[in-house]
Write a protein that holds these residues in place. Structure first.
Motif, PDB file in Angstrom:
ATOM      1  N   VAL A 169       0.823  -1.216   0.000  1.00 49.58           N
ATOM      2  CA  VAL A 169       0.000   0.000   0.000  1.00 49.58           C
ATOM      3  C   VAL A 169       0.856   1.264   0.000  1.00 49.58           C
ATOM      4  N   GLY A 170       2.176   1.093   0.007  1.00 56.05           N
ATOM      5  CA  GLY A 170       3.062   2.249  -0.042  1.00 56.05           C
ATOM      6  C   GLY A 170       3.192   2.980   1.278  1.00 56.05           C
ATOM      7  N   ALA A 171       3.084   2.248   2.388  1.00 57.65           N
ATOM      8  CA  ALA A 171       3.187   2.885   3.708  1.00 57.65           C
ATOM      9  C   ALA A 171       4.530   3.585   3.879  1.00 57.65           C
ATOM     10  N   HIS A 172       5.584   3.009   3.342  1.00 56.67           N
ATOM     11  CA  HIS A 172       6.914   3.616   3.464  1.00 56.67           C
ATOM     12  C   HIS A 172       6.971   4.966   2.754  1.00 56.67           C
ATOM     13  N   ARG A 173       6.285   5.086   1.625  1.00 55.92           N
ATOM     14  CA  ARG A 173       6.263   6.364   0.900  1.00 55.92           C
ATOM     15  C   ARG A 173       5.393   7.383   1.640  1.00 55.92           C
ATOM     16  N   THR A 174       4.317   6.917   2.244  1.00 55.54           N
ATOM     17  CA  THR A 174       3.480   7.818   3.037  1.00 55.54           C
ATOM     18  C   THR A 174       4.262   8.324   4.243  1.00 55.54           C
ATOM     19  N   ILE A 175       5.016   7.443   4.879  1.00 57.69           N
ATOM     20  CA  ILE A 175       5.844   7.850   6.022  1.00 57.69           C
ATOM     21  C   ILE A 175       6.862   8.893   5.576  1.00 57.69           C
ATOM     22  N   ASP A 176       7.504   8.664   4.453  1.00 59.04           N
ATOM     23  CA  ASP A 176       8.468   9.639   3.922  1.00 59.04           C
ATOM     24  C   ASP A 176       7.776  10.980   3.693  1.00 59.04           C
ATOM     25  N   HIS A 177       6.599  10.942   3.124  1.00 59.67           N
ATOM     26  CA  HIS A 177       5.850  12.175   2.852  1.00 59.67           C
ATOM     27  C   HIS A 177       5.451  12.881   4.153  1.00 59.67           C
ATOM     28  N   LEU A 178       4.958  12.118   5.118  1.00 56.66           N
ATOM     29  CA  LEU A 178       4.560  12.709   6.400  1.00 56.66           C
ATOM     30  C   LEU A 178       5.761  13.315   7.129  1.00 56.66           C
ATOM     31  N   LEU A 179       6.882  12.609   7.118  1.00 56.92           N
ATOM     32  CA  LEU A 179       8.080  13.145   7.754  1.00 56.92           C
ATOM     33  C   LEU A 179       8.514  14.445   7.084  1.00 56.92           C
ATOM     34  N   HIS A 180       8.438  14.462   5.769  1.00 54.14           N
ATOM     35  CA  HIS A 180       8.836  15.659   5.016  1.00 54.14           C
ATOM     36  C   HIS A 180       7.886  16.826   5.282  1.00 54.14           C
ATOM     37  N   ALA A 181       6.592  16.551   5.273  1.00 53.38           N
ATOM     38  CA  ALA A 181       5.591  17.622   5.353  1.00 53.38           C
ATOM     39  C   ALA A 181       5.230  18.039   6.772  1.00 53.38           C
ATOM     40  N   CYS A 182       5.348  17.135   7.744  1.00 53.03           N
ATOM     41  CA  CYS A 182       4.765  17.413   9.054  1.00 53.03           C
ATOM     42  C   CYS A 182       5.731  17.342  10.234  1.00 53.03           C
TER      43      CYS A 182
END
Length: 191
Positions: free
Chosen positions: A74-87
């Protein structure tokens, strides 16, 4: 393997934002916007490709594929990368990256290769030690792993597959139905 065209459609983004608002989630607008805008393709935003791959391996070990997709699918690793970057603050980003480096360093010291190159059995054994805070890991390493599990769980259950295939989901819930027999196979509800 993640399909090539997994970008979120505008209607999916809007639905996630509305769902968060309707449910009164105690999440900041930044977090909801980051989840709605998370991506599954393209280069990482914060993590290096190696760190992203390691996050994917760890995510899949935390929520593996069964009869439903795992965290990697489901791409959880990419979501985590995005959340870390944005939030996340720079300090939290640094702590996350240091936690990944620590796991890889321990694997390298004990097995002569990085964590992702270990057999699944050795990966699981190392994560059990990490989860317990047992040698060679510390209490700080254990805290990082707890945070990682929280990130993976959030990323997975805010994905379409996590919310609709793992949990029961009705886009427009119906009325009250009392006295429903609950069995071990009964799924929890995504709201």
């Amino acid at each position: 393997m993640v399909p090539a065209d997994d970008t979120l459609s505008p209607s999916r983004r809007a639905a996630l934002l509305q769902l968060g608002a309707l449910c009164g989630l105690a999440l900041s607008g930044d977090v909801l916007a980051a989840v709605a805008g998370s991506r599954k393709a393209g280069p990482p935003l914060l993590l290096t490709p190696t760190e992203l791959a390691l996050t994917g391996v760890l995510a899949e070990l935390i929520i593996p594929r069964t009869d439903t997709p795992g965290a990697l699918a489901v791409g959880a690793h990419r979501t985590i990368d995005h959340l870390l970057h944005a939030c996340s603050t720079a300090a939290h980003q640094g702590q996350f990256r240091a936690g990944l480096a620590r796991i890889d360093a321990v694997a390298q010291a004990h097995a002569g290769k990085g964590f992702a190159a270990l057999t699944p059995t050795r990966q699981a054994a190392l994560l059990h030690r990490l989860d317990a805070g047992a040698e060679p890991f510390t209490a700080a390493d254990r805290e990082f792993f707890r945070q990682l599990k929280g990130h993976v769980t959030f990323a997975y259950y805010t994905s379409e597959a996590g919310a609709s295939r793992e949990l029961a989901y009705l886009p427009v819930p119906g009325g009250f139905t009392g006295r429903i027999k609950v069995t071990p196979a009964t799924r929890a509800w995504a709201i």
